[in-house]
Write a protein that holds these residues in place. Structure first.
Motif, mmCIF file in Angstrom:
data_model
loop_
_atom_site.group_PDB
_atom_site.id
_atom_site.type_symbol
_atom_site.label_atom_id
_atom_site.label_comp_id
_atom_site.label_asym_id
_atom_site.label_seq_id
_atom_site.Cartn_x
_atom_site.Cartn_y
_atom_site.Cartn_z
ATOM 1 N N LYS A 171 0.826 -1.208 0.000
ATOM 2 C CA LYS A 171 0.000 0.000 0.000
ATOM 3 C C LYS A 171 0.864 1.263 0.000
ATOM 4 O O LYS A 171 0.592 2.206 -0.762
ATOM 5 C CB LYS A 171 -0.940 0.011 1.210
ATOM 6 C CG LYS A 171 -1.887 1.211 1.207
ATOM 7 C CD LYS A 171 -2.874 1.170 2.350
ATOM 8 C CE LYS A 171 -3.790 2.388 2.312
ATOM 9 N NZ LYS A 171 -4.788 2.371 3.410
ATOM 10 N N ILE A 233 -5.512 0.399 -4.769
ATOM 11 C CA ILE A 233 -5.491 0.682 -3.329
ATOM 12 C C ILE A 233 -6.857 0.410 -2.708
ATOM 13 O O ILE A 233 -6.970 -0.212 -1.649
ATOM 14 C CB ILE A 233 -5.047 2.140 -3.067
ATOM 15 C CG1 ILE A 233 -3.580 2.329 -3.479
ATOM 16 C CG2 ILE A 233 -5.236 2.507 -1.594
ATOM 17 C CD1 ILE A 233 -3.103 3.765 -3.451
ATOM 18 N N LYS A 236 -7.883 -3.380 -2.387
ATOM 19 C CA LYS A 236 -7.211 -4.172 -1.360
ATOM 20 C C LYS A 236 -7.973 -4.145 -0.030
ATOM 21 O O LYS A 236 -7.970 -5.109 0.712
ATOM 22 C CB LYS A 236 -5.779 -3.661 -1.156
ATOM 23 C CG LYS A 236 -4.826 -4.095 -2.258
ATOM 24 C CD LYS A 236 -3.414 -3.615 -1.963
ATOM 25 C CE LYS A 236 -2.426 -4.136 -2.996
ATOM 26 N NZ LYS A 236 -2.275 -5.603 -2.958
ATOM 27 N N GLU A 237 -8.573 -3.009 0.294
ATOM 28 C CA GLU A 237 -9.204 -2.851 1.614
ATOM 29 C C GLU A 237 -10.647 -2.387 1.551
ATOM 30 O O GLU A 237 -11.352 -2.430 2.562
ATOM 31 C CB GLU A 237 -8.394 -1.846 2.455
ATOM 32 C CG GLU A 237 -6.942 -2.248 2.671
ATOM 33 C CD GLU A 237 -6.165 -1.166 3.402
ATOM 34 O OE1 GLU A 237 -6.737 -0.091 3.657
ATOM 35 O OE2 GLU A 237 -4.988 -1.388 3.720
ATOM 36 N N ASN A 244 -8.659 5.713 1.960
ATOM 37 C CA ASN A 244 -9.252 5.004 0.825
ATOM 38 C C ASN A 244 -10.420 5.783 0.224
ATOM 39 O O ASN A 244 -10.658 5.737 -0.982
ATOM 40 C CB ASN A 244 -9.698 3.601 1.254
ATOM 41 C CG ASN A 244 -8.506 2.667 1.409
ATOM 42 O OD1 ASN A 244 -7.358 3.100 1.414
ATOM 43 N ND2 ASN A 244 -8.771 1.384 1.537
#
Length: 296
Positions: A171, A233, A236-237, A244
């Motif tokens: 990240k 990015i 991923k989360e 984010n």
């Protein structure tokens, strides 16, 4: 005009503008935010506050940036008369030799503090200061190298803190690429706005060598890359934190920037430049807020 107080204030403002103090303050704020909330997440607040090595490194960075701003305006003063007439008039209240004295003093103080921290930190800043001078003296007029060098020197201190804390993650790596590319985009847009002055004084820039259309194609490619990195990015989360959410909002900002870049009017480039600058600042604030929530 003969008022001594007015003259002294004009000298002070001229020096502050020449040293780019406001840019240095913004970078200092960004360094502290990124160091505390991104690179040193495992470190306690108390350890960070009393880690004088980190404060020393950031202080050396600030002095080096101030010195870099001074030497850059020294070499660019002829072009600045056209592109930045107000700043140039203010700077005339202070002789160029005083800017050079300040440049040497700031660099020497920075290197002295760096040497007290460690020899490796000393060589880190010696390299930084050399390339800032070399960029202003030679590289700023070399095609493509000028943009890449300028952006690299801007992110160089952040890279140093990243290495110092050995905070390696996918990240953070993607965020570093995002920062590099958005700063590169800003620098190319600046070249679009100063196209005529750059050509007059021998600065080989992308707009001068390849034209406005090719420059905007390059900016479009960079925008697409930024959108792709933002998507990576987020994927991923998910949108579970402020940073984010910032990258998700950045997708809309980049689409709007692309729309403005397609507009043939010069003012559109100016608007995009300021939008991207503001978005970088918002990113620092988002990191700060995200870090406060996670830390406290």
């Amino acid at each position: 005009m003969n008022n001594p107080l007015f003259y002294r204030i004009s000298q002070l403002i001229g020096f502050l503008l020449g040293a780019r103090v406001f840019v240095a303050l913004l970078l200092t704020f960004a360094l502290y935010v990124s160091t505390f909330f991104l690179f040193s997440r495992e470190e306690s607040v108390r350890n960070f506050v009393f880690d004088f090595r980190v404060h020393g490194i950031i202080f050396c960075t600030v002095l080096s940036i101030l010195a870099g701003g001074i030497i850059n305006q020294f070499y660019d003063r002829e072009k600045d008369q056209l592109t930045k007439p107000f700043r140039t008039r203010i700077q005339k209240f202070l002789k160029q030799k005083y800017f050079l004295y300040a440049y040497l003093t700031l660099n020497l103080i920075s290197l002295g503090i760096a040497f007290l921290i460690s020899p490796r930190v000393f060589f880190f800043f010696l390299t930084y200061q050399f390339f800032m001078w070399f960029y202003s003296h030679k590289l700023s007029k070399v095609l493509i190298v000028n943009n890449l060098t300028f952006v690299t020197l801007t992110v160089y201190p952040f890279f140093g803190m990243w290495i110092y804390y050995k905070t390696f993650s996918a990240k953070i790596f993607l965020m570093a690429i995002f920062l590099f590319l958005i700063l590169l985009m800003i620098d190319i847009i600046k070249d679009l706005l100063t196209k005529n002055a750059d050509k007059m004084f021998g600065y080989a820039t992308i707009p001068n060598q390849f034209g406005i259309k090719v420059s905007k194609v390059i900016l479009g490619i960079i925008s697409v890359l930024l959108m792709w990195i933002s998507t990576l990015i987020i994927s991923k989360e998910g949108i579970h934190n402020i940073m984010n959410l910032y990258f998700a909002g950045g997708l809309l900002v980049l689409v709007f920037a692309l729309y403005l870049l397609l507009n043939p009017y010069k003012k559109s480039n100016f608007f995009v430049l300021n939008i991207l600058r503001i978005w970088v600042f918002i990113g620092i604030i988002a990191m700060l807020m995200d870090g406060i929530i996670l830390r406290f």
